[in-house]
Design a protein around this motif. Structure first.
Motif, mmCIF file in Angstrom:
data_model
loop_
_atom_site.group_PDB
_atom_site.id
_atom_site.type_symbol
_atom_site.label_atom_id
_atom_site.label_comp_id
_atom_site.label_asym_id
_atom_site.label_seq_id
_atom_site.Cartn_x
_atom_site.Cartn_y
_atom_site.Cartn_z
ATOM 1 N N ARG A 1 0.615 -0.862 0.183
ATOM 2 C CA ARG A 1 -0.196 0.036 -0.061
ATOM 3 C C ARG A 1 0.462 1.314 0.317
ATOM 4 O O ARG A 1 2.002 1.189 0.980
ATOM 5 C CB ARG A 1 -0.939 0.144 1.236
ATOM 6 N N ALA A 2 0.240 2.421 -0.852
ATOM 7 C CA ALA A 2 0.673 3.820 -0.396
ATOM 8 C C ALA A 2 -0.761 4.747 -0.710
ATOM 9 O O ALA A 2 -1.232 4.466 -0.701
ATOM 10 C CB ALA A 2 2.048 3.825 -1.242
ATOM 11 N N ALA A 3 0.033 5.982 0.315
ATOM 12 C CA ALA A 3 -1.238 7.057 -0.111
ATOM 13 C C ALA A 3 -0.849 7.836 -0.304
ATOM 14 O O ALA A 3 0.294 8.896 0.339
ATOM 15 C CB ALA A 3 -2.291 6.660 1.511
ATOM 16 N N VAL A 4 -1.814 8.605 -0.822
ATOM 17 C CA VAL A 4 -1.412 10.720 -0.478
ATOM 18 C C VAL A 4 -2.061 10.980 0.859
ATOM 19 O O VAL A 4 -3.424 11.016 0.439
ATOM 20 C CB VAL A 4 -1.313 11.391 -2.008
ATOM 21 N N LEU A 5 -1.160 12.095 1.825
ATOM 22 C CA LEU A 5 -1.603 12.278 2.975
ATOM 23 C C LEU A 5 -2.438 14.295 2.846
ATOM 24 O O LEU A 5 -1.033 14.631 2.125
ATOM 25 C CB LEU A 5 -1.383 11.973 4.256
ATOM 26 N N GLY A 6 -3.444 14.503 2.839
ATOM 27 C CA GLY A 6 -2.992 16.193 2.859
ATOM 28 C C GLY A 6 -4.378 16.451 3.577
ATOM 29 O O GLY A 6 -4.920 16.361 3.524
ATOM 30 N N SER A 7 -4.260 17.850 4.070
ATOM 31 C CA SER A 7 -5.839 18.776 3.906
ATOM 32 C C SER A 7 -5.580 19.831 3.640
ATOM 33 O O SER A 7 -5.162 20.908 3.342
ATOM 34 C CB SER A 7 -5.844 18.757 5.298
ATOM 35 N N PRO A 8 -6.692 20.374 2.386
ATOM 36 C CA PRO A 8 -7.419 19.113 2.291
ATOM 37 C C PRO A 8 -6.900 18.017 0.820
ATOM 38 O O PRO A 8 -6.207 18.655 0.286
ATOM 39 C CB PRO A 8 -8.558 20.196 1.086
ATOM 40 N N ILE A 9 -7.677 17.285 0.958
ATOM 41 C CA ILE A 9 -7.155 16.294 -0.181
ATOM 42 C C ILE A 9 -8.265 15.381 -1.317
ATOM 43 O O ILE A 9 -7.263 14.855 -2.256
ATOM 44 C CB ILE A 9 -6.524 14.652 0.561
ATOM 45 N N ALA A 10 -8.961 16.054 -0.847
ATOM 46 C CA ALA A 10 -10.740 15.023 -2.116
ATOM 47 C C ALA A 10 -10.117 15.138 -4.197
ATOM 48 O O ALA A 10 -10.316 14.545 -4.257
ATOM 49 C CB ALA A 10 -11.822 15.663 -1.549
ATOM 50 N N HIS A 11 -8.950 16.912 -3.690
ATOM 51 C CA HIS A 11 -8.523 17.009 -5.124
ATOM 52 C C HIS A 11 -7.251 16.162 -6.057
ATOM 53 O O HIS A 11 -7.253 16.717 -6.922
ATOM 54 C CB HIS A 11 -8.799 18.377 -4.820
ATOM 55 N N SER A 12 -7.261 15.332 -4.802
ATOM 56 C CA SER A 12 -5.462 15.048 -5.420
ATOM 57 C C SER A 12 -5.607 14.588 -6.558
ATOM 58 O O SER A 12 -6.671 13.158 -6.594
ATOM 59 C CB SER A 12 -4.977 14.562 -4.000
ATOM 60 N N LEU A 13 -5.019 14.495 -7.530
ATOM 61 C CA LEU A 13 -3.986 13.529 -8.386
ATOM 62 C C LEU A 13 -4.163 12.478 -8.053
ATOM 63 O O LEU A 13 -3.575 11.589 -8.683
ATOM 64 C CB LEU A 13 -4.242 14.350 -9.911
ATOM 65 N N SER A 14 -3.085 12.105 -7.431
ATOM 66 C CA SER A 14 -2.091 11.567 -7.240
ATOM 67 C C SER A 14 -2.122 9.943 -6.657
ATOM 68 O O SER A 14 -2.326 9.238 -7.846
ATOM 69 C CB SER A 14 -1.551 11.617 -5.423
ATOM 70 N N PRO A 15 -4.062 9.882 -6.918
ATOM 71 C CA PRO A 15 -4.375 8.191 -6.745
ATOM 72 C C PRO A 15 -4.589 8.042 -8.645
ATOM 73 O O PRO A 15 -4.442 6.809 -8.850
ATOM 74 C CB PRO A 15 -5.746 8.419 -5.768
ATOM 75 N N VAL A 16 -4.810 8.614 -9.173
ATOM 76 C CA VAL A 16 -5.125 8.437 -10.316
ATOM 77 C C VAL A 16 -3.838 8.050 -11.553
ATOM 78 O O VAL A 16 -3.501 6.904 -11.600
ATOM 79 C CB VAL A 16 -5.972 9.197 -11.572
ATOM 80 N N LEU A 17 -2.941 9.035 -10.713
ATOM 81 C CA LEU A 17 -2.043 8.412 -11.138
ATOM 82 C C LEU A 17 -0.814 7.565 -11.297
ATOM 83 O O LEU A 17 -0.526 6.836 -12.125
ATOM 84 C CB LEU A 17 -0.970 9.773 -10.768
ATOM 85 N N HIS A 18 -0.658 6.886 -9.644
ATOM 86 C CA HIS A 18 0.201 5.962 -9.415
ATOM 87 C C HIS A 18 -0.837 4.637 -9.652
ATOM 88 O O HIS A 18 0.065 3.520 -10.009
ATOM 89 C CB HIS A 18 -0.077 6.173 -7.682
ATOM 90 N N ARG A 19 -2.332 4.430 -9.654
ATOM 91 C CA ARG A 19 -2.449 2.993 -9.746
ATOM 92 C C ARG A 19 -2.513 2.741 -11.343
ATOM 93 O O ARG A 19 -2.969 2.173 -11.746
ATOM 94 C CB ARG A 19 -4.456 3.674 -9.026
ATOM 95 N N ALA A 20 -2.560 4.281 -12.196
ATOM 96 C CA ALA A 20 -2.457 3.773 -13.561
ATOM 97 C C ALA A 20 -0.702 3.349 -13.869
ATOM 98 O O ALA A 20 -0.199 2.109 -14.855
ATOM 99 C CB ALA A 20 -2.634 4.966 -14.317
ATOM 100 N N ALA A 21 0.443 3.189 -13.257
ATOM 101 C CA ALA A 21 1.330 3.408 -13.266
ATOM 102 C C ALA A 21 1.077 1.906 -12.959
ATOM 103 O O ALA A 21 1.661 0.629 -13.668
ATOM 104 C CB ALA A 21 2.194 4.058 -12.330
ATOM 105 N N TYR A 22 0.700 1.220 -11.574
ATOM 106 C CA TYR A 22 0.678 0.490 -11.704
ATOM 107 C C TYR A 22 -0.013 -1.528 -12.150
ATOM 108 O O TYR A 22 0.678 -1.990 -12.827
ATOM 109 C CB TYR A 22 -0.099 0.145 -9.626
ATOM 110 N N ALA A 23 -1.240 -0.197 -12.937
ATOM 111 C CA ALA A 23 -1.506 -1.851 -14.500
ATOM 112 C C ALA A 23 -0.760 -1.648 -14.796
ATOM 113 O O ALA A 23 -1.205 -2.059 -15.208
ATOM 114 C CB ALA A 23 -3.921 -0.773 -14.295
ATOM 115 N N ALA A 24 -0.310 -0.850 -15.498
ATOM 116 C CA ALA A 24 0.453 -0.796 -16.714
ATOM 117 C C ALA A 24 1.987 -1.256 -16.293
ATOM 118 O O ALA A 24 2.990 -1.740 -16.993
ATOM 119 C CB ALA A 24 1.596 1.025 -17.107
ATOM 120 N N MET A 25 2.338 -0.921 -14.455
ATOM 121 C CA MET A 25 3.692 -2.113 -14.654
ATOM 122 C C MET A 25 3.341 -3.561 -13.946
ATOM 123 O O MET A 25 4.298 -4.387 -13.995
ATOM 124 C CB MET A 25 4.816 -1.616 -13.183
ATOM 125 N N GLY A 26 1.715 -3.574 -14.592
ATOM 126 C CA GLY A 26 1.556 -5.383 -13.590
ATOM 127 C C GLY A 26 1.564 -5.413 -12.152
ATOM 128 O O GLY A 26 1.787 -7.301 -11.750
#
Length: 282
Positions: free
Chosen positions: A12-37
């Protein structure tokens, strides 16, 4: 914190902050994980402020957690909680990347600075004779750290008030770049520089759009939503190269994925496409 029991082998990994709902980090990291298998990898976001940060970090299980991404207001608040910190992060007193070792030790780094440089390098910008920074604060200090490596002359910082001016000059001294400060009221003058880095909040530089020169240099506007900003749109209309916040976000995220997973070959293009799709859906 998500208390759902992980399946065996999950990382697991995650982005932390406040506010955080707008963060694109999950989109980017998940895309990397998917492409890397990396099927066993999961990336989430958590609303965490400075008061809650020590408890969150103390609850991380190194058998499960690989690391964290940090946004405001946590980039400096996390430093006392770390076992080690890179020279890059120490230079600006800001950590945006935490790696959790299997032994539980926490290491901090800053990928904003090399990410900014990588984004510029992608556009062929590897050296400039002078530059301007619009604004002050954490992002501006990271910009100065990057400019210290590619700017052969003076950087002019356009800021509001003598306190921020003094702070930017101090950062320049610390980072080894000559910084001259100017009043925000004169910010139109910045647009004549070969490279302008805008670090101001949304809307703050909109009034400069009408002052873009006929043959502008390069603009790096660190915002990504809404995009394009008025300044970026006017810059593009004049034919000048424009880099945006998504360029910075993607390049720094590539480095985070490398550190968290221990794998190279992180797919920049897949991450950028995912970020663009997410922004386009807004």
């Amino acid at each position: 914190m998500d208390t759902t029991a992980p399946t065996p082998g999950t990382r697991r990994a995650a982005v932390l902050g406040s506010p955080i709902a707008h963060s694109l980090s999950p989109v980017l990291h998940r895309a990397a994980y998917a492409a890397m298998g990396l099927d066993g990898w999961h990336y989430d976001r958590f609303e965490v402020d400075e008061a809650a940060l020590p408890g969150f970090v103390a609850g991380l299980d190194p058998a499960e957690w690989a690391g964290l991404s940090l946004t405001m207001p946590l980039k400096r608040a996390v430093i006392p909680l770390l076992d080690t910190i890179s020279d890059t992060a120490a230079s600006v007193e800001a950590v945006n990347t935490v790696v959790l070792g299997k032994d539980g030790r926490l290491g901090g780094d800053n990928t904003d600075i090399p990410g900014l440089l990588a984004a510029l390098r992608e556009r062929g910008i590897t050296s400039v004779p002078s530059a301007a920074v619009l604004g002050a604060g954490a992002t501006a200090s990271s910009a100065l750290a990057a400019l210290a490596r590619i700017c052969t002359g003076e950087v002019t910082a356009y800021v509001r008030g003598p306190a921020r001016a003094a702070e930017m000059r101090q950062w320049g001294t610390r980072l080894g770049v000559t910084v001259r400060t100017a009043d925000w009221a004169d910010a139109e003058r910045a647009l004549a520089e070969p490279l302008v880095v805008a670090t101001t909040p949304a809307g703050a530089a909109d009034h400069l759009a009408g002052a873009v020169p006929k043959r502008p240099g390069a603009l790096f506007d660190v915002l990504y939503h809404p995009w394009p900003t008025a300044l970026a749109a006017a810059w593009s209309a004049r034919g000048g190269p424009v880099l945006g916040g998504l360029d910075l976000l993607v390049h720094q995220a590539v480095l985070q994925v490398e550190q968290h997973t221990g794998h190279g070959g992180v797919p920049l293009d897949a991450m950028r496409a995912a970020g663009e799709a997410a922004l386009g859906a807004h």
